[in-house]
Design an enzyme around this catalytic site. Structure first.
Site, PDB file in Angstrom:
ATOM      1  N   SER A  50       0.842  -1.206   0.000  1.00 31.46           N
ATOM      2  CA  SER A  50       0.000   0.000   0.000  1.00 31.46           C
ATOM      3  C   SER A  50       0.876   1.254   0.000  1.00 31.46           C
ATOM      4  CB  SER A  50      -0.931   0.012   1.217  1.00 31.46           C
ATOM      5  OG  SER A  50      -0.218  -0.185   2.423  1.00 31.46           O
ATOM      6  N   GLU A 187      -8.866  -9.687   4.259  1.00 28.89           N
ATOM      7  CA  GLU A 187      -9.154  -8.287   3.929  1.00 28.89           C
ATOM      8  C   GLU A 187     -10.504  -8.161   3.233  1.00 28.89           C
ATOM      9  OE1 GLU A 187      -6.141  -5.983   1.874  1.00 28.89           O
ATOM     10  OE2 GLU A 187      -7.566  -4.395   1.390  1.00 28.89           O
TER      11      GLU A 187
HETATM   12  N1  LIG Z   1      -4.494   3.984   2.357  1.00 29.64           N
HETATM   13  C1  LIG Z   1      -4.772   2.704   2.087  1.00 29.64           C
HETATM   14  N2  LIG Z   1      -5.486   1.979   2.960  1.00 29.64           N
HETATM   15  C2  LIG Z   1      -5.789   0.681   2.708  1.00 29.64           C
HETATM   16  O1  LIG Z   1      -6.438   0.041   3.565  1.00 29.64           O
HETATM   17  C3  LIG Z   1      -5.326   0.110   1.502  1.00 29.64           C
HETATM   18  C4  LIG Z   1      -4.572   0.918   0.609  1.00 29.64           C
HETATM   19  N3  LIG Z   1      -4.334   2.206   0.916  1.00 29.64           N
HETATM   20  N4  LIG Z   1      -4.071   0.419  -0.553  1.00 29.64           N
HETATM   21  C5  LIG Z   1      -4.093  -1.003  -0.755  1.00 29.64           C
HETATM   22  C6  LIG Z   1      -5.358  -1.569  -0.272  1.00 29.64           C
HETATM   23  C7  LIG Z   1      -6.548  -1.081  -1.052  1.00 29.64           C
HETATM   24  N5  LIG Z   1      -7.576  -1.112  -0.055  1.00 29.64           N
HETATM   25  C8  LIG Z   1      -8.877  -0.692  -0.265  1.00 29.64           C
HETATM   26  C9  LIG Z   1      -9.149   0.385  -1.059  1.00 29.64           C
HETATM   27  C10 LIG Z   1     -10.440   0.818  -1.241  1.00 29.64           C
HETATM   28  C11 LIG Z   1     -11.488   0.153  -0.629  1.00 29.64           C
HETATM   29  C12 LIG Z   1     -12.889   0.649  -0.842  1.00 29.64           C
HETATM   30  O2  LIG Z   1     -13.096   1.648  -1.463  1.00 29.64           O
HETATM   31  N6  LIG Z   1     -13.875  -0.053  -0.318  1.00 29.64           N
HETATM   32  C13 LIG Z   1     -15.269   0.332  -0.405  1.00 29.64           C
HETATM   33  C14 LIG Z   1     -16.114  -0.913  -0.383  1.00 29.64           C
HETATM   34  C15 LIG Z   1     -16.738  -1.171  -1.710  1.00 29.64           C
HETATM   35  C16 LIG Z   1     -17.564  -2.447  -1.673  1.00 29.64           C
HETATM   36  O3  LIG Z   1     -18.138  -2.734  -0.634  1.00 29.64           O
HETATM   37  O4  LIG Z   1     -17.558  -3.182  -2.671  1.00 29.64           O
HETATM   38  C17 LIG Z   1     -15.662   1.194   0.805  1.00 29.64           C
HETATM   39  O5  LIG Z   1     -16.661   1.901   0.673  1.00 29.64           O
HETATM   40  O6  LIG Z   1     -15.019   1.132   1.855  1.00 29.64           O
HETATM   41  C18 LIG Z   1     -11.213  -0.932   0.180  1.00 29.64           C
HETATM   42  C19 LIG Z   1      -9.907  -1.346   0.367  1.00 29.64           C
HETATM   43  C20 LIG Z   1      -7.052  -1.544   1.204  1.00 29.64           C
HETATM   44  N7  LIG Z   1      -5.650  -1.200   1.118  1.00 29.64           N
HETATM   45  C1  LIG Z   2      -3.607  -3.589   4.116  1.00 27.78           C
HETATM   46  C2  LIG Z   2      -2.494  -4.543   4.346  1.00 27.78           C
HETATM   47  C3  LIG Z   2      -2.972  -5.884   4.790  1.00 27.78           C
HETATM   48  C4  LIG Z   2      -1.613  -4.641   3.125  1.00 27.78           C
HETATM   49  O1  LIG Z   2      -1.487  -5.636   2.462  1.00 27.78           O
HETATM   50  C5  LIG Z   2      -0.898  -3.416   2.727  1.00 27.78           C
HETATM   51  O2  LIG Z   2      -0.875  -2.429   3.484  1.00 27.78           O
HETATM   52  O3  LIG Z   2      -0.315  -3.446   1.642  1.00 27.78           O
HETATM   53 MG   LIG Z   3      -0.494  -5.294   0.621  1.00 24.48          MG
END
Ligand SMILES: Nc1nc(=O)c2c([nH]1)NC[C@@H]1CN(c3ccc(C(=O)N[C@@H](CCC(=O)O)C(=O)O)cc3)CN21
Ligand SMILES: CC(C)C(=O)C(=O)O
Ligand SMILES: [Mg+2]
EC number: 2.1.2.11
Length: 269
Positions: A50, A187
Site C-alpha cells: 500500500s 481483507e
Molecule cells: N491507504 C490505504 N489503505 C488501505 O487500507 C489500503 C490501501 N491504501 N491500498 C491497498 C489496499 C486497497 N484497499 C482498499 C481500497 C479501497 C477500498 C474501498 O473503497 N472499499 C469500499 C467498499 C466497496 C464495496 O463494498 O464493494 C468502501 O466503501 O469502503 C477498500 C480497500 C485496502 N488497502
Molecule cells: C492492508 C495490508 C494488509 C496490506 O497488504 C498493505 O498495506 O499493503
Molecule cells: Mg499489501
C-alpha cells in the site's frame, strides 16, 4: 566493555501461537521513525505494498517495484527492535512460479533483514507458500479482497456479499493454512465469513475490514492517524495528523512572510 542487551524480536512461532488467544496488534509502516513508535505497541509491523498508494501517489499497488519494498523494508527493520517485521511481496515478484517467488523472497529477507514475507492469493498460491516455508521463508498469506488483483475483480470490492462465494474463500483459507502459512490476512470480506474462517483454520487470522472475531487486526498507519485524504469504511480514525500538519505548515508560512522566523533562537552569531 559493557555488552548491550539486545531485546529479542517477536518470532513467527510466537505469532502463530496466538491463535485463539490475546488479539494480535498490527499496523503498517514504511518509515524508520514512525515504525519506532509503532514498535512500542505492535506485535508485528507490515511494510505493505500500500506504500505505492500512500507514499508514492499510485492508483493501485500493481505498479510497486521490488526494490521499493526493499528500501522501505530496510528502513522499518532499522527503526524497530521488538516487533516482527513482515514485508509484502509486490505484484509480479512471486506469481510466475515457486522458484521465482523463492528468489525474490530470499532477496527481500537478505536485503531487509525482515522476519517474514506476505503474498496475496489462496488455493492458487498454496504450492508457492509450501515451497517457501519448506525452504526457510515464513509466509503470511492474504485472501479476500486482494488489491493486487483489483484489475480482475473490477476494483476494491468487498468479498463474500453473495453467500455462494463463501465456500471458495473458506477453501482459500484452508489451503494457505495446509500449505504452511503462519498467519493469514483476511481483507475486505463480510463479517460472518471472516468469523467463520477464523473458527475453521488453525492459524491466526489478521482482519482488515473483516471481523472483531479475527485473531488480530491490522490497519494502514496513515489511515488511522487521519493523514489519508480518503479511507475505506473499515478504517477507524484515531488521530488528526492531516489537520496538525496543515496547521503547522500554515503557521510556518505566516512566520516566513512576516520574518518572525528565523528568530534569535534559530540563528548563529
Ligand atoms: N491507504 C490505504 N489503505 C488501505 O487500507 C489500503 C490501501 N491504501 N491500498 C491497498 C489496499 C486497497 N484497499 C482498499 C481500497 C479501497 C477500498 C474501498 O473503497 N472499499 C469500499 C467498499 C466497496 C464495496 O463494498 O464493494 C468502501 O466503501 O469502503 C477498500 C480497500 C485496502 N488497502
Ligand atoms: C492492508 C495490508 C494488509 C496490506 O497488504 C498493505 O498495506 O499493503
Ligand atoms: Mg499489501
Amino acid at each position: 566493555m559493557s555488552k548491550q542487551v539486545k531485546t529479542r524480536r517477536t518470532t513467527v512461532p510466537q505469532i502463530a501461537a496466538r491463535k485463539g488467544g490475546d488479539p494480535i496488534v498490527s499496523l503498517t509502516s514504511y518509515h524508520a521513525h514512525t515504525a519506532a513508535i509503532v514498535d512500542k505497541h505492535a506485535d508485528f509491523i507490515l511494510v505493505g505494498d500500500s506504500l505505492g498508494m500512500v507514499m508514492h501517489g499510485m492508483e493501485s499497488t500493481v505498479g510497486v517495484p521490488l526494490d521499493l519494498m526493499i528500501m522501505h523494508g530496510r528502513a522499518v527493520v532499522k527503526g524497530t527492535q521488538k516487533a516482527l517485521v513482515v514485508v509484502d511481496m509486490p505484484f509480479g515478484s512471486y506469481e510466475e512460479s515457486p522458484s521465482v517467488a523463492f528468489r525474490n523472497a530470499a532477496k527481500i529477507m537478505k536485503e531487509t533483514q525482515c522476519g517474514a514475507v506476505k503474498l496475496e492469493g489462496g488455493a492458487r498460491m498454496a504450492e508457492t507458500i509450501r515451497f517457501l516455508t519448506e525452504r526457510g521463508i515464513p509466509v503470511m498469506a492474504h485472501i479476500g479482497l486482494t488489491p493486487q488483483s483489483s484489475h480482475v475483480m473490477g476494483g476494491f470490492k468487498t468479498q463474500g456479499r453473495d453467500e455462494d462465494t463463501w465456500a471458495a474463500h473458506e477453501a482459500d483459507a484452508q489451503a494457505v493454512s495446509d500449505a504452511g502459512a503462519f498467519a493469514v490476512v483476511l481483507e475486505g470480506m463480510v463479517e460472518p465469513l471472516a468469523a467463520k474462517i477464523t473458527k475453521q483454520i488453525p492459524i491466526p487470522t489478521i482482519g482488515i475490514g473483516a471481523s472483531a472475531e479475527c485473531d488480530g487486526q491490522i490497519l494502514v498507519l496513515e489511515d488511522m492517524l487521519g493523514l489519508s485524504p480518503w479511507t475505506p469504511k473499515f478504517v477507524k480514525v484515531y488521530g488528526n495528523l492531516g489537520e496538525m500538519i496543515e496547521k503547522a505548515v500554515e503557521e510556518y508560512a505566516t512566520d516566513v512572510k512576516s520574518r518572525a522566523f528565523p528568530s534569535e533562537d534559530e540563528i548563529y552569531r
